[in-house]
Write a protein that holds these residues in place. Structure first.
Motif, short mmCIF file in Angstrom:
data_model
loop_
_atom_site.label_atom_id
_atom_site.label_comp_id
_atom_site.label_asym_id
_atom_site.label_seq_id
_atom_site.Cartn_x
_atom_site.Cartn_y
_atom_site.Cartn_z
N ILE A 24 0.80 -1.23 0.00
CA ILE A 24 0.00 0.00 0.00
C ILE A 24 0.83 1.27 0.00
CG2 ILE A 24 -1.97 -1.08 1.14
CD1 ILE A 24 -1.06 0.36 3.72
N SER A 25 2.16 1.14 0.15
CA SER A 25 2.97 2.35 0.26
C SER A 25 2.78 3.28 -0.94
CB SER A 25 4.44 1.98 0.41
OG SER A 25 4.86 1.29 -0.74
N GLU A 28 -0.84 5.06 -0.34
CA GLU A 28 -1.23 5.71 0.92
C GLU A 28 -1.50 7.20 0.77
OE1 GLU A 28 2.04 4.36 3.24
OE2 GLU A 28 0.76 3.44 4.75
N LYS A 29 -0.59 7.87 0.09
CA LYS A 29 -0.69 9.31 0.01
C LYS A 29 -1.96 9.73 -0.74
CE LYS A 29 2.26 13.20 -1.08
NZ LYS A 29 3.51 13.57 -1.76
N LYS A 30 -2.19 9.06 -1.84
CA LYS A 30 -3.35 9.41 -2.64
C LYS A 30 -4.63 9.11 -1.87
CE LYS A 30 -4.41 9.54 -7.50
NZ LYS A 30 -3.89 9.22 -8.82
N TYR A 32 -5.01 9.07 1.32
CA TYR A 32 -5.17 10.07 2.36
C TYR A 32 -5.69 11.38 1.78
CZ TYR A 32 -3.80 13.61 5.80
OH TYR A 32 -3.79 14.66 6.66
N ASN A 33 -5.16 11.74 0.62
CA ASN A 33 -5.60 12.99 0.00
C ASN A 33 -7.04 12.95 -0.46
OD1 ASN A 33 -3.62 15.41 -0.56
ND2 ASN A 33 -2.37 13.56 -0.44
N LEU A 36 -9.02 13.33 2.59
CA LEU A 36 -8.92 14.70 3.08
C LEU A 36 -9.88 15.62 2.32
CD1 LEU A 36 -7.32 16.49 5.03
CD2 LEU A 36 -5.67 16.87 3.23
N LYS A 37 -9.94 15.44 1.01
CA LYS A 37 -10.80 16.30 0.20
C LYS A 37 -12.27 16.00 0.47
CE LYS A 37 -7.59 18.54 -1.60
NZ LYS A 37 -6.52 17.60 -1.87
N MET A 46 -7.24 10.99 8.34
CA MET A 46 -6.29 9.98 8.80
C MET A 46 -7.03 8.75 9.33
SD MET A 46 -3.01 10.47 11.19
CE MET A 46 -2.40 9.28 12.32
N SER A 49 -9.11 6.97 6.41
CA SER A 49 -8.31 6.29 5.40
C SER A 49 -7.63 5.07 6.00
CB SER A 49 -7.29 7.25 4.78
OG SER A 49 -6.38 7.72 5.75
N GLN A 50 -7.23 5.18 7.28
CA GLN A 50 -6.63 4.00 7.94
C GLN A 50 -7.67 2.90 8.13
OE1 GLN A 50 -4.74 5.59 11.46
NE2 GLN A 50 -2.82 5.92 10.37
N PHE A 53 -7.85 1.13 4.99
CA PHE A 53 -6.73 0.21 4.77
C PHE A 53 -6.90 -1.08 5.58
CE2 PHE A 53 -4.11 3.91 3.28
CZ PHE A 53 -3.94 3.40 2.00
N GLU A 151 -7.67 14.38 -8.60
CA GLU A 151 -6.80 13.19 -8.61
C GLU A 151 -6.55 12.66 -10.02
OE1 GLU A 151 -5.21 12.41 -6.08
OE2 GLU A 151 -6.30 13.46 -4.52
#
Ligand SMILES: [Zn+2]
Lengths: 196, 417
Positions: A24-25, A28-30, A32-33, A36-37, A46, A49-50, A53, A151
């Motif tokens: 997932i590394s 992860e960022k996408k 989370y983003n 967030l949006k 956070m 999104s967790q 996962f 995105e």
């Protein structure tokens, strides 16, 4: 799908946490983003999104390799966010208030400035305004804008993520953009800003 | 391609989703029409700003906290598996006991009185707890239906009384003598139903088919997963929503149909009379048109450029106002002619239909059953004790089997660790 990813997924299905982290590394960022949006708040983004996962981890055994892993993952992220919003509808509405008075004040200052800085300033304002306006869209349209215009997912990917037909995706994006534009134009009229 | 068409296709054009012919038409109109070019440019700019969103970095502790959550989850999963193993071993041991018990009864012919009272007790227990015994199954079904009905009627009274009453009132108006009075009225009907269904797909599809058959259409619909993954088959429960429009005269029949598809959790009906606003808007448009006509007359008589420009400006403003209001009327017409219904469907598991003692008669019955079961249970225990003493020698054998099973479990656990 890359062979490497396929191998990792199989390892994860056996409960290998390191493999899962590896897997997932990239996403992860996408994820989370996106959260967030949609949720408009870093703490929730956070947590949720967790949570998504963890769902991915728990159900990875059921991943059938028919669709791409990334769209499957983003689908779970989006759904988890939407469920969260639905559960907390009232709270989310109260977070929706834009900071209108601030805009007005800043605008007054701008008029004293020279032309070039004014232009720069207003340009920044417009960008901010666009993002504030996205936050004001209702959740279905907001998600469409986030996935497509922020995105940059393709129509095909969006239809997989949202689980709806291409036709629905097309009309939803189209409608989302129109109403975004409407909100922006209204805001600009109120704050006497023009498009730069 | 006209301006409205153009407006609808802007988004698709930007993403290159139009076919070649549409694309050509679009570009042609883009060259011809200043208004639309402005709209197009605005959209391009907005989307450019939208695309310029900076990606936020992950919070610092993101990976770490996710890892610890995952580890917790993994442990939970493991203990679940372990518990299953232990449980299944115990179940196997119990099975051995039960089988040998039956074997003993059949082969050693334990005293008749005992057996009879035990047989008597068994169905009673079955009725209240397991529902496995033929006759009691039926009774169970009956009481289940009964509670379902009771729930239903409760729901009806729970849901927004005012709206409902209002709905019923206008419904009777529609059917009654007063309907003539209602004929010219512009009423926007809308409704919302929250349903729970055990057969999600069937419900979903029936709604969509019904709407199509009634010449209505679906404005939007979607499904998503919610809650936790079902333990048995790993599938997730779904929730769906359908926003649909049906011809006004099909409103109530469609509502009834949808309500029959699942368990209604809540519903809302709303009727908004916009006749007055509608009339006002119509009059306003008429006034504007008079104004427009007058302005045209003035324009003809105008003698200098400045005057012409000013009148033209005013004319344009009036025209836009007329167009806007006509659009409002059009929207209203569509809202009046096509009632809207929002349906939210929640998929639920079958087991959720547990019997709830929310009915007084049922409670009483339950109480009686409870007391008689307790009595029989006491009887049963007494008899069992007598019985156990009788078969004490056999019990020793069973005990040995149990101990063996326990040793087996322990060894298994150790191996796991
Ligand atoms: Zn045009």
């Amino acid at each position: 799908m890359a062979d490497n990813e396929r191998k990792l997924i199989k390892k994860c299905a056996k409960g290998d946490l390191d493999a899962f982290e590896d897997l997932i590394s990239k996403y992860e960022k996408k994820a989370y983003n996106i959260a967030l949006k949609i949720l408009k708040n870093p703490e929730d983004a956070m947590d949720i999104s967790q949570e998504a996962f963890i769902k991915v981890y728990k159900s990875i055994k059921k991943f059938k390799f028919q669709s791409s892993f990334s769209t499957w993952l983003y689908r779970i992220v989006t759904n988890t966010c939407m469920d969260f919003l639905r559960k907390n509808k009232l709270q989310v509405y109260s977070l929706d208030n834009p900071i209108k008075t601030d805009d007005g004040e800043i605008e007054r200052e701008v008029k004293d400035n020279s032309n070039s800085t004014e232009e720069m300033y207003e340009k920044k304002m417009t960008k901010e305004l666009v993002h504030q306006s996205i936050d004001k869209l209702d959740e279905i349209h907001r998600v469409a804008i986030i996935l497509r215009d922020i995105e940059g997912f393709s129509y095909q990917e969006i239809s997989e993520i949202l689980g709806c037909t291409m036709g629905t995706v097309k009309s939803r994006i189209s409608r989302a953009r129109s109403s975004l534009k409407e909100i922006i134009l209204e805001e600009m009229e109120q704050n006497d800003i023009s498009i730069v | 391609m006209d301006c409205r068409d153009f407006d609808e296709k802007i988004s698709l054009y930007i993403d290159n989703q139009l076919d070649n012919i549409e694309k050509k038409e679009f570009e042609l109109h883009l060259l011809e029409c200043d208004e639309c070019r402005k709209e197009y440019d605005e959209m391009i700019k907005i989307l450019k700003f939208t695309g310029e969103t900076e990606e936020e970095e992950l919070p610092e502790n993101y990976k770490l906290s996710l890892r610890s959550k995952l580890e917790k989850e993994k442990k939970k999963e493991k203990s679940k598996v372990l518990n299953w193993r232990v449980l299944s071993t115990v179940a196997a041991a119990l099975f051995v006991v039960v089988v040998s018990y039956g074997f003993i009864i059949n082969n050693f012919g334990i005293n008749n009185i005992n057996q009879q009272s035990m047989d008597d007790a068994a169905p009673e227990i079955g009725k209240d707890y397991s529902g496995d015994v033929g006759n009691s199954q039926e009774q169970m079904n009956k009481s289940m239906k009964f509670t379902a009905k009771a729930k239903d009627s409760q729901n009806m009274t729970l849901t927004s009384d005012k709206d409902l009453a209002n709905g019923e009132f206008t419904e009777s108006l529609r059917n009654g003598d007063l309907s003539i009075e209602n004929a010219g009225k512009k009423i926007i009907k809308s409704g919302q139903i929250n349903l729970e269904s055990t057969e999600f797909d069937v419900t979903y599809d029936s709604i969509i088919n019904n709407v199509k058959n009634n010449n209505g259409y679906i404005e939007s619909s979607g499904t998503s997963f919610y809650g936790h993954i079902k333990a048995d088959d790993g599938e997730q429960l779904r929730s769906g929503n359908v926003f649909l429009r049906v011809p006004e005269e099909k409103f109530y029949s469609t509502l009834d149909f949808i309500k029959s598809l699942g368990e209604v959790k809540s519903q809302q009906l709303n009727e908004r009379d916009i006749s007055e606003s509608y009339l006002d808007t119509e009059n306003y448009i008429k006034n504007l048109e008079v104004q427009e006509k007058r302005l045209r007359e003035i324009l003809e008589k105008a003698n200098n450029v400045d005057e012409i420009l000013r009148v033209e400006n005013e004319l344009r403003r009036v025209r836009t106002e007329i167009d806007n209001n006509n659009q409002t009327l059009k929207n209203w017409d569509s809202l009046v002619n096509y009632s809207s219904i929002t349906v939210n469907i929640l998929e639920v598991k079958d087991e959720n239909q547990v019997i709830k003692l929310d009915d007084e008669g049922l409670l009483l019955k339950g109480k009686k059953g409870f007391i008689s079961t307790i009595n029989k249970l006491i009887n049963f225990v007494e008899n069992t004790l007598v019985f156990l003493m009788t078969i004490a020698p056999v019990l020793i054998i069973i005990a040995i089997i149990l101990i063996l099973a326990l040793i087996f479990i322990r060894r298994h656990l150790k191996q796991k660790q």
